[in-house]
Motif scaffolding. Sequence first.
Motif, short mmCIF file in Angstrom:
data_model
loop_
_atom_site.label_atom_id
_atom_site.label_comp_id
_atom_site.label_asym_id
_atom_site.label_seq_id
_atom_site.Cartn_x
_atom_site.Cartn_y
_atom_site.Cartn_z
N GLU A 172 -12.75 28.72 46.29
CA GLU A 172 -11.84 28.89 45.17
C GLU A 172 -10.48 29.39 45.67
O GLU A 172 -10.41 30.40 46.37
CB GLU A 172 -12.43 29.89 44.17
CG GLU A 172 -11.57 30.10 42.95
CD GLU A 172 -12.16 31.14 42.01
OE1 GLU A 172 -11.67 31.23 40.86
OE2 GLU A 172 -13.08 31.87 42.42
N ARG A 173 -9.46 28.67 45.30
CA ARG A 173 -8.10 29.05 45.69
C ARG A 173 -7.56 30.04 44.67
O ARG A 173 -7.29 29.68 43.52
CB ARG A 173 -7.22 27.81 45.76
CG ARG A 173 -5.83 28.05 46.32
CD ARG A 173 -5.16 26.72 46.58
NE ARG A 173 -3.83 26.88 47.17
CZ ARG A 173 -3.21 25.92 47.84
NH1 ARG A 173 -3.80 24.76 48.01
NH2 ARG A 173 -2.02 26.12 48.34
N LEU A 174 -7.39 31.29 45.08
CA LEU A 174 -7.00 32.34 44.15
C LEU A 174 -5.53 32.71 44.23
O LEU A 174 -4.99 33.29 43.28
CB LEU A 174 -7.85 33.60 44.38
CG LEU A 174 -9.30 33.51 43.90
CD1 LEU A 174 -10.02 34.81 44.18
CD2 LEU A 174 -9.35 33.19 42.42
N HIS A 202 -3.04 27.97 60.50
CA HIS A 202 -3.75 29.07 61.13
C HIS A 202 -4.62 29.71 60.05
O HIS A 202 -4.18 29.86 58.90
CB HIS A 202 -2.78 30.09 61.71
CG HIS A 202 -1.90 29.55 62.79
ND1 HIS A 202 -2.36 29.25 64.05
CD2 HIS A 202 -0.58 29.25 62.78
CE1 HIS A 202 -1.36 28.79 64.78
NE2 HIS A 202 -0.27 28.77 64.04
N ILE A 203 -5.82 30.10 60.42
CA ILE A 203 -6.77 30.63 59.43
C ILE A 203 -7.18 32.04 59.82
O ILE A 203 -7.70 32.26 60.92
CB ILE A 203 -8.01 29.72 59.31
CG1 ILE A 203 -7.60 28.33 58.84
CG2 ILE A 203 -9.04 30.34 58.36
CD1 ILE A 203 -8.68 27.28 58.99
N THR A 235 -1.70 31.12 50.88
CA THR A 235 -2.93 30.61 50.27
C THR A 235 -4.09 31.53 50.61
O THR A 235 -4.30 31.90 51.77
CB THR A 235 -3.22 29.19 50.79
OG1 THR A 235 -2.17 28.31 50.38
CG2 THR A 235 -4.55 28.68 50.27
N VAL A 236 -4.85 31.92 49.57
CA VAL A 236 -6.04 32.74 49.75
C VAL A 236 -7.21 32.01 49.09
O VAL A 236 -7.16 31.69 47.90
CB VAL A 236 -5.89 34.14 49.15
CG1 VAL A 236 -7.15 34.96 49.40
CG2 VAL A 236 -4.66 34.84 49.71
N ILE A 237 -8.25 31.77 49.88
CA ILE A 237 -9.44 31.07 49.41
C ILE A 237 -10.64 32.00 49.52
O ILE A 237 -10.83 32.66 50.54
CB ILE A 237 -9.68 29.78 50.23
CG1 ILE A 237 -8.53 28.80 49.99
CG2 ILE A 237 -11.01 29.13 49.88
CD1 ILE A 237 -8.56 27.60 50.90
N VAL A 238 -11.45 32.02 48.47
CA VAL A 238 -12.65 32.86 48.43
C VAL A 238 -13.86 31.94 48.35
O VAL A 238 -13.89 30.99 47.55
CB VAL A 238 -12.61 33.82 47.23
CG1 VAL A 238 -13.95 34.52 47.05
CG2 VAL A 238 -11.50 34.84 47.41
N ASP A 239 -14.86 32.22 49.19
CA ASP A 239 -16.03 31.34 49.24
C ASP A 239 -17.31 32.15 49.43
O ASP A 239 -17.35 33.10 50.21
CB ASP A 239 -15.88 30.32 50.37
CG ASP A 239 -17.02 29.31 50.37
OD1 ASP A 239 -17.06 28.49 49.43
OD2 ASP A 239 -17.85 29.36 51.28
N GLN A 256 3.47 35.03 58.72
CA GLN A 256 3.36 33.89 59.63
C GLN A 256 3.51 32.59 58.85
O GLN A 256 3.14 32.51 57.67
CB GLN A 256 2.00 33.90 60.33
CG GLN A 256 1.68 35.19 61.09
CD GLN A 256 0.26 35.20 61.61
OE1 GLN A 256 -0.23 34.21 62.13
NE2 GLN A 256 -0.42 36.34 61.47
N SER A 257 4.03 31.58 59.49
CA SER A 257 4.14 30.28 58.82
C SER A 257 2.80 29.55 58.89
O SER A 257 2.02 29.74 59.84
CB SER A 257 5.23 29.43 59.48
OG SER A 257 4.90 29.17 60.84
N GLU A 258 2.53 28.74 57.87
CA GLU A 258 1.33 27.90 57.80
C GLU A 258 0.06 28.69 58.14
O GLU A 258 -0.74 28.29 58.98
CB GLU A 258 1.45 26.69 58.74
CG GLU A 258 2.47 25.66 58.28
CD GLU A 258 2.30 24.35 59.02
OE1 GLU A 258 1.49 23.52 58.59
OE2 GLU A 258 2.99 24.17 60.05
N THR A 259 -0.14 29.79 57.46
CA THR A 259 -1.31 30.62 57.68
C THR A 259 -2.00 30.87 56.34
O THR A 259 -1.35 31.21 55.35
CB THR A 259 -0.94 31.96 58.32
OG1 THR A 259 -0.29 31.70 59.57
CG2 THR A 259 -2.17 32.82 58.58
N ILE A 260 -3.30 30.68 56.31
CA ILE A 260 -4.07 30.91 55.09
C ILE A 260 -5.13 31.98 55.35
O ILE A 260 -5.48 32.27 56.50
CB ILE A 260 -4.74 29.62 54.57
CG1 ILE A 260 -5.89 29.18 55.48
CG2 ILE A 260 -3.71 28.51 54.41
CD1 ILE A 260 -6.73 28.07 54.89
N VAL A 261 -5.65 32.55 54.27
CA VAL A 261 -6.70 33.56 54.34
C VAL A 261 -7.95 32.98 53.70
O VAL A 261 -7.91 32.46 52.58
CB VAL A 261 -6.29 34.86 53.63
CG1 VAL A 261 -7.45 35.86 53.62
CG2 VAL A 261 -5.06 35.47 54.30
#
Length: 433
Positions: free
Chosen positions: A300-302, A334-335, A307-311, A411-416
């Motif tokens: 789920e993109r919160l 980057h993750i 971008t922060v995704i919870v799974d 940071q650029s292009e980094t998601i959580v």
Amino acid sequence: MTTTARSDHDLMSRPPRPGRPDLQPMVALLAEMGDPHLCHPAIHIAGTNGKTSTSRMIDELLRAAGLRVGRFTSPHLTELRERIVIDGDFVHRGAFEAAVERVLKAETATNTRPLSFFEAITAVGFECFAGAQIDVVVLEVGMGGRWDPTNVIAPEVAVITPISLDHTAELGPDHATIAAQKAGIIKSGCIAVVAPQPPTAHTVLLAHANAVNAEVEPVDTDAMIVTRVTTPHGQDLELLTRHRAEPIEARLRLIGRHQAENACVALTAVETLLRRGGQSITPTQIAAGLAAVDSPGRLERLRDEPTVIVDASHNEDGAQVTSSAVRETFPHAHIIAVLAVMADKDALGILGAIGTVATTLVLTQNSSPRAMSAASLVSTAISAGIDRDRIAVDPNLESAVRGAIQAAARQSETIVLVTGSVVTAGEAAYLLR
């Protein structure tokens, strides 16, 4: 204590499950209540991964076709009433509280052993559905199938989602043994909709269906998915079912091929149920139903920017699916993975899967007494071959999540990605919504 709090406490204070496999207390309880579980036709869903997402898809598709639906799923992320949904909304508090009271009175009257939490909440769900004006119930198994408290119904359609190794202490050490437990929901006269399975599991499921004289509707997801185009917010699909000449165009607001495959299973189940009743669902209704699907806590993109995704993935196969979906959707990102796992789960397998895509792993722990400590998770990560310089440690989940978001924002292009268990997903979602 409010009435709602008292109802929740009366349920949540119980042992999670019965001490031994036994459906008789559940049968006796429901008989005392007037057999509310027999009021509506049902689709029953078992499997290891994808049960809740598939249940939600079935619900939306049936409602798009004009039916009123009761849906029972588990576990909940933040609120107990999430488990019982009537026509798209959580059951009303008043109806929920009245159902809890009815279950407690029936429990006293039957004079059997005390109910476990899952037996009690399942009975509450049946009671809520019996009192609602609905056409069909979508019922997700809690664990296993054969001895699960939901397995007191005779479904029109039994769905088996992909089987993998989870709850092995309770269900068995291999795919075949676990499949034998899941197969228990397939009853005489129903139609079994079976997702692609490991070969040994598939053999067991087919043998059981044959033994009880149940028809099998296999789901060939490779054949059904004609085209699939991913976007950062979902995927565009063309799906072709066995009983249609032309593919159906649909948009899904969920990421990952596994969700496209879940959509295939859900659509097959819905078409199967409707066909049994001489009904059908149109391409327009299918597109509307799938477009409406969300699946809280499942990739789920919160948040955006970053971008922060919870799974809620909590086994190795689920973590591998999560890793593949995130990498496919964000191929250049980057993750930063924030990971908290239960001590009784395969932490090594989960870490190995998430470690293949994560640039940095922030190891933490959730509030459950069953949680693996952050220190133990570090040792497991090193055993999984993850370099120590890729690991950060913060035993507090809230601090770990907020720190990861702050780092990603710099940071650029980094998601959580926050993952590792249902509890982890639920607590993170509560923080971020």
